[in-house]
Motif scaffolding. Structure first.
Motif, PDB file in Angstrom:
ATOM      1  N   ASN A  33       0.822  -1.213   0.000  1.00 50.23           N
ATOM      2  CA  ASN A  33       0.000   0.000   0.000  1.00 50.23           C
ATOM      3  C   ASN A  33       0.854   1.261   0.000  1.00 50.23           C
ATOM      4  O   ASN A  33       0.336   2.365   0.204  1.00 50.23           O
ATOM      5  CB  ASN A  33      -0.934   0.004   1.215  1.00 50.23           C
ATOM      6  N   ALA A 205       4.270   7.359  -7.348  1.00 59.68           N
ATOM      7  CA  ALA A 205       3.581   6.072  -7.384  1.00 59.68           C
ATOM      8  C   ALA A 205       2.243   6.136  -6.649  1.00 59.68           C
ATOM      9  O   ALA A 205       1.228   5.583  -7.123  1.00 59.68           O
ATOM     10  CB  ALA A 205       4.466   4.995  -6.764  1.00 59.68           C
ATOM     11  N   ARG A 206       2.219   6.826  -5.515  1.00 56.31           N
ATOM     12  CA  ARG A 206       0.958   6.976  -4.775  1.00 56.31           C
ATOM     13  C   ARG A 206      -0.077   7.719  -5.609  1.00 56.31           C
ATOM     14  O   ARG A 206      -1.264   7.385  -5.601  1.00 56.31           O
ATOM     15  CB  ARG A 206       1.217   7.711  -3.461  1.00 56.31           C
ATOM     16  N   ARG A 209      -1.365   5.342  -8.296  1.00 59.24           N
ATOM     17  CA  ARG A 209      -2.215   4.311  -7.688  1.00 59.24           C
ATOM     18  C   ARG A 209      -3.583   4.895  -7.291  1.00 59.24           C
ATOM     19  O   ARG A 209      -4.607   4.212  -7.379  1.00 59.24           O
ATOM     20  CB  ARG A 209      -1.509   3.724  -6.465  1.00 59.24           C
ATOM     21  N   GLU A 210      -3.586   6.152  -6.871  1.00 58.25           N
ATOM     22  CA  GLU A 210      -4.840   6.805  -6.497  1.00 58.25           C
ATOM     23  C   GLU A 210      -5.685   7.142  -7.725  1.00 58.25           C
ATOM     24  O   GLU A 210      -6.900   6.892  -7.740  1.00 58.25           O
ATOM     25  CB  GLU A 210      -4.534   8.084  -5.723  1.00 58.25           C
ATOM     26  N   PRO A 213      -6.088   3.286 -10.383  1.00 50.03           N
ATOM     27  CA  PRO A 213      -5.866   2.043  -9.625  1.00 50.03           C
ATOM     28  C   PRO A 213      -5.913   0.782 -10.479  1.00 50.03           C
ATOM     29  O   PRO A 213      -5.146  -0.152 -10.240  1.00 50.03           O
ATOM     30  CB  PRO A 213      -6.973   2.062  -8.573  1.00 50.03           C
ATOM     31  N   TRP A 216      -2.655   0.540 -12.422  1.00 48.83           N
ATOM     32  CA  TRP A 216      -1.594   0.177 -11.471  1.00 48.83           C
ATOM     33  C   TRP A 216      -1.624  -1.324 -11.177  1.00 48.83           C
ATOM     34  O   TRP A 216      -0.604  -2.003 -11.275  1.00 48.83           O
ATOM     35  CB  TRP A 216      -1.753   0.980 -10.190  1.00 48.83           C
ATOM     36  N   ASP A 217      -2.801  -1.829 -10.810  1.00 56.04           N
ATOM     37  CA  ASP A 217      -2.918  -3.247 -10.452  1.00 56.04           C
ATOM     38  C   ASP A 217      -2.588  -4.146 -11.633  1.00 56.04           C
ATOM     39  O   ASP A 217      -1.907  -5.173 -11.476  1.00 56.04           O
ATOM     40  CB  ASP A 217      -4.329  -3.550  -9.948  1.00 56.04           C
ATOM     41  N   LEU A 220       1.269  -4.096 -12.333  1.00 57.94           N
ATOM     42  CA  LEU A 220       1.980  -4.835 -11.300  1.00 57.94           C
ATOM     43  C   LEU A 220       1.833  -6.338 -11.516  1.00 57.94           C
ATOM     44  O   LEU A 220       2.809  -7.090 -11.395  1.00 57.94           O
ATOM     45  CB  LEU A 220       1.449  -4.446  -9.917  1.00 57.94           C
TER      46      LEU A 220
END
Length: 380
Positions: A33, A205-206, A209-210, A213, A216-217, A220
């Motif tokens: 996270n 990165a935050r 991801r925000e 999302p 990002w997922d 990854l």
């Protein structure tokens, strides 16, 4: 096994990742996270210096850029063997995903050769005990190219040429870390100071991801070379890479033309691959391996680019990830690209031997110092 990110960055005494020596290393472990989560023996944010080797001459330009001089490293640093050992321990904690901003374009190779020089396994942090590698830079490019409406993207035309000399000659989006963080209000203490760059990368990165999302997922989960190879073998893919060029949205619908290990030659399906049937062996090799500036007038390079599938490229086999409006903006006709992929499958066996020669182009270099001989078969 618990996974974690270990964000890191090097400042080096030069730009040659295989032979120039690291001056400073910074790292920070976070959980999945993106919250700080140091392992046993680690600190929340760590900085190490390496004592300079007496048989190596640092680049004055690099010292001016980073502000790190050999005298500082001599005062604060540790012998390179200890420096390498500390980094090796952190990147090899089971379940660690080592990551940074363009780390697979530079820093990871600095790691490999640092470990090699100090008799440590140069590859284990990429596969052993659940460890793996990732790079935020390709994902940042993909967010800009495919989505990214909630993120501010700086333009070279808006930057101060005195601060960024490249702004005098470049146009379009600027992917420099310090420019992205400044545009989006992300704290970035001092560019080219390793820990500041690490903290800024985590902040970026935050933000991704925000704001994105799902992207990002997906990135990854699909970062491994096995997943990239599987996508390439199934059919045409969306590939986002800065090497494709900002004018084309850093994006192509491409097909695998030839593969050799982790190196893949990709054909840009904006163009018809049937042209390969009309060219001689010499013409194909020349138009793939020769820079455009050195080709005869009226001759253009073939739309072939090399992909390193073990460098976490952003490759997606679901062509719908590229929206119709962005495809049109980048000059991509999806229906035509799918048809051209069938032509690519037909021509591929006819040029396989020629393409193998292209992949070998530039080989046969003179022997190198043993410190830089990692890819030359090891110690002999």
């Amino acid at each position: 096994m618990t996974q974690s990110f270990y964000w890191y960055d090097f400042e080096t005494f030069g730009i040659r990742s295989r032979t120039d020596r690291p001056a400073q290393f910074a790292g920070m472990r976070t959980d999945m996270n993106l919250e700080p989560s140091p392992a046993a023996g680690e600190e929340a944010g760590e900085v190490f210096y390496a004592k300079p080797s007496e048989d190596y001459l640092p680049s004055p330009e690099s010292c001016l850029l980073t502000g790190i001089v050999p005298q500082l490293c001599e005062e604060r640093g540790m012998p390179e063997s200890e420096f390498a050992g500390r980094i090796f321990e952190r990147l090899n904690v089971p379940g660690t995903i080592s990551i940074g901003y363009n780390t697979l374009g530079f820093d990871d190779e600095v790691c490999r050769f640092l470990f090699w020089r100090n008799f440590l396994d140069p590859y284990s942090h990429g596969w052993k005990d659940g460890c793996s590698r990732w790079d935020l830079f390709p994902l940042v490019c993909a967010v800009w190219a495919l989505r990214g409406d909630g993120i501010r993207w700086p333009l070279w035309e808006e930057l101060d040429p005195e601060r960024f000399p490249q702004a005098a000659v470049r146009k379009g989006v600027c992917m420099k870390l310090e420019c992205l963080t400044e545009a989006n209000g992300i704290t970035h203490g001092q560019a080219h100071e390793a820990l500041s760059d690490v903290e800024a990368t985590i902040g970026l990165a935050r933000l991704i991801r925000e704001k994105e999302p799902k992207l990002w997922d997906w990135a990854l989960a699909n970062r491994s070379k096995e997943q990239v190879r599987a996508a390439l073998e199934k059919g045409p893919v969306v590939w986002v890479s800065p090497k494709i060029g900002v004018a084309r949205g850093c994006t192509m619908l491409g097909g695998m033309l030839y593969a050799n290990g982790n190196d893949v030659l990709m054909w840009d399906l904006r163009e018809d691959p049937s042209v390969l049937r009309t060219l001689s062996r010499e013409e194909i090799i020349e138009r793939i391996t020769t820079p455009q500036s050195k080709l005869p007038e009226g001759v253009t390079r073939l739309p072939v680019r090399k992909m390193k599938i073990n460098a976490s490229p952003f490759v997606c086999g679901a062509l719908g990830v590229l929206s119709p409006d962005r495809a049109a903006r980048y000059g991509i006709d999806r229906a035509a690209a799918v048809e051209r992929y069938q032509a690519l499958l037909e021509v591929r066996p006819l040029v396989e031997g020629i393409l193998a020669e292209c992949m070998e182009h530039g080989g046969g270099l003179e022997p190198v110092d043993v410190d830089a001989a990692l890819y030359d078969g090891g110690f002999t």
